[in-house]
Write a protein that holds these residues in place. Structure first.
Motif, PDB file in Angstrom:
ATOM      1  N   TYR A  68     -25.284  31.822  15.518  1.00  0.00           N
ATOM      2  CA  TYR A  68     -25.192  31.909  14.060  1.00  0.00           C
ATOM      3  C   TYR A  68     -26.534  32.230  13.426  1.00  0.00           C
ATOM      4  O   TYR A  68     -26.641  33.143  12.590  1.00  0.00           O
ATOM      5  CB  TYR A  68     -24.649  30.601  13.499  1.00  0.00           C
ATOM      6  CG  TYR A  68     -24.729  30.523  11.995  1.00  0.00           C
ATOM      7  CD1 TYR A  68     -24.061  31.448  11.192  1.00  0.00           C
ATOM      8  CD2 TYR A  68     -25.491  29.549  11.367  1.00  0.00           C
ATOM      9  CE1 TYR A  68     -24.147  31.399   9.807  1.00  0.00           C
ATOM     10  CE2 TYR A  68     -25.579  29.480   9.984  1.00  0.00           C
ATOM     11  CZ  TYR A  68     -24.904  30.409   9.216  1.00  0.00           C
ATOM     12  OH  TYR A  68     -24.993  30.352   7.850  1.00  0.00           O
ATOM     13  N   SER A 262     -17.796  30.180   7.983  1.00  0.00           N
ATOM     14  CA  SER A 262     -17.280  29.225   8.967  1.00  0.00           C
ATOM     15  C   SER A 262     -15.760  29.296   9.051  1.00  0.00           C
ATOM     16  O   SER A 262     -15.186  29.269  10.152  1.00  0.00           O
ATOM     17  CB  SER A 262     -17.734  27.808   8.580  1.00  0.00           C
ATOM     18  OG  SER A 262     -17.241  26.863   9.492  1.00  0.00           O
ATOM     19  N   ALA A 275     -18.241  28.291  14.402  1.00  0.00           N
ATOM     20  CA  ALA A 275     -17.807  27.850  13.071  1.00  0.00           C
ATOM     21  C   ALA A 275     -18.288  26.422  12.783  1.00  0.00           C
ATOM     22  O   ALA A 275     -18.778  26.120  11.695  1.00  0.00           O
ATOM     23  CB  ALA A 275     -16.289  27.938  12.954  1.00  0.00           C
ATOM     24  N   GLY A 279     -21.006  25.037   9.992  1.00  0.00           N
ATOM     25  CA  GLY A 279     -20.695  23.946   9.071  1.00  0.00           C
ATOM     26  C   GLY A 279     -21.678  22.793   9.184  1.00  0.00           C
ATOM     27  O   GLY A 279     -22.064  22.198   8.172  1.00  0.00           O
TER      28      GLY A 279
END
Length: 306
Positions: A68, A262, A275, A279
């Motif tokens: 990410y 997410s 995801a 978060g």
């Protein structure tokens, strides 16, 4: 001394058992829906497969965070989250304070109650309905906004597909829906200010604006600071449900935030590990902002949440 303290606390508990019983449903709700789901944060460290569970999924450590944070969407989602939160802080946070002061300063109780009710009711309209209203109002063919623009000689514009219009639209929609409800807290704080202070100010010749500046605002500063600290963490969430209903691929450059990323990666693409990592990163950012805001507030105003 310790035995006496234990005995007193036990007696206090037994005498107030009805209050603790009333607290029990809320406590159970928090445990079930706020704390129990936190066990799922382990997915951030696994290449999680919903059919195999944690035992059958591979442990990947910090790889999901790296995917990410070094991916192409990181800068865009973080900057959009912070910018939308900043818009809300600059517009949606102070407006309820101004609204509360305006309502309490109105001489006509009928007008003040009407304004309070009119601004309070939109909060109870479903988010889906509100977003549908916004889309309909801004429709290029039937929307009332474009009808007014055409009436004055302009051209109809499909505002919802242009990235530069998304943040103002979202902020104004949030302001309309939440301003009246958020103003209730400040109205309650204003009701707690000693009326004798205003009477003394009138005797000294202070006008309305001087009374507001020297009595009203200082009187609600502790409430404002507390609400600011409590809301700054929530604002990182930026009401992603509304954004999901309003945004589209053409507005991703200004509308795609961490929460929507997410949701899209986890629910639509099935990459639950990345995801969850996104978060969890968002939650850490919110925690840091709350701690920093609390410390700054404590130094500047001597008022803080803890």
């Amino acid at each position: 001394m310790k035995k006496k303290e234990k005995l007193l606390s036990r007696r206090s508990f037994l005498s107030d058992w009805q209050l603790y019983l009333l607290l029990l449903p809320g406590l159970i709700w928090y445990l079930m829906f706020c704390y129990r789901p936190m066990l799922g944060l382990r997915m951030a460290f696994y290449d999680y497969n919903i059919f195999r569970g944690f035992e059958g999924s591979e442990f990947v450590g910090l790889d999901n965070f790296k995917t990410y944070m070094f991916g192409p969407d990181f800068i865009r989602t973080v900057s959009n989250t912070l910018l939308i939160a900043l818009w809300q802080m600059l517009i949606c946070f102070p407006f309820p304070i101004i609204l509360a002061i305006a309502i309490t300063e109105m001489k006509s109780r009928v007008i003040s109650k009407t304004v309070q009710t009119a601004t309070f009711l939109p909060y109870f309209i479903s988010t889906v309905v509100v977003c549908g209203m916004v889309v309909n109002f801004l429709s290029p063919s039937t929307g009332i906004i474009n009808k007014i623009i055409e009436k004055f000689g302009g051209e109809a514009t499909y505002f919802m597909v242009y990235p530069q219009y998304f943040r103002p639209i979202y902020t104004l929609m949030t302001l309309w829906q939440t301003a009246g409800f958020n103003a209730i807290v400040y109205i309650a704080a204003l009701m707690g200010i000693d009326p004798q202070l205003y009477e003394a100010a009138v005797v000294d010749g202070a006008g309305r604006f001087r009374r507001i500046w020297h009595i009203t605002l200082p009187g609600i500063i502790p409430t404002v600071v507390t609400m600011f600290i409590m809301n700054i963490g929530k604002m990182v969430k930026v009401g992603y449900e509304s954004i999901l209903l309003l945004y589209q691929p053409s507005t991703y450059p200004t509308a795609d935030v961490i929460s929507t990323y997410s949701f899209r990666i986890g629910i639509q693409n099935g990459d639950y590990g990345v995801a969850t990592a996104a978060g969890l990163f968002e939650a850490v950012v919110a925690l840091i902002l709350v701690v920093v805001a609390n410390k700054v507030s404590k130094r500047l105003t001597e008022t803080a949440l803890w």
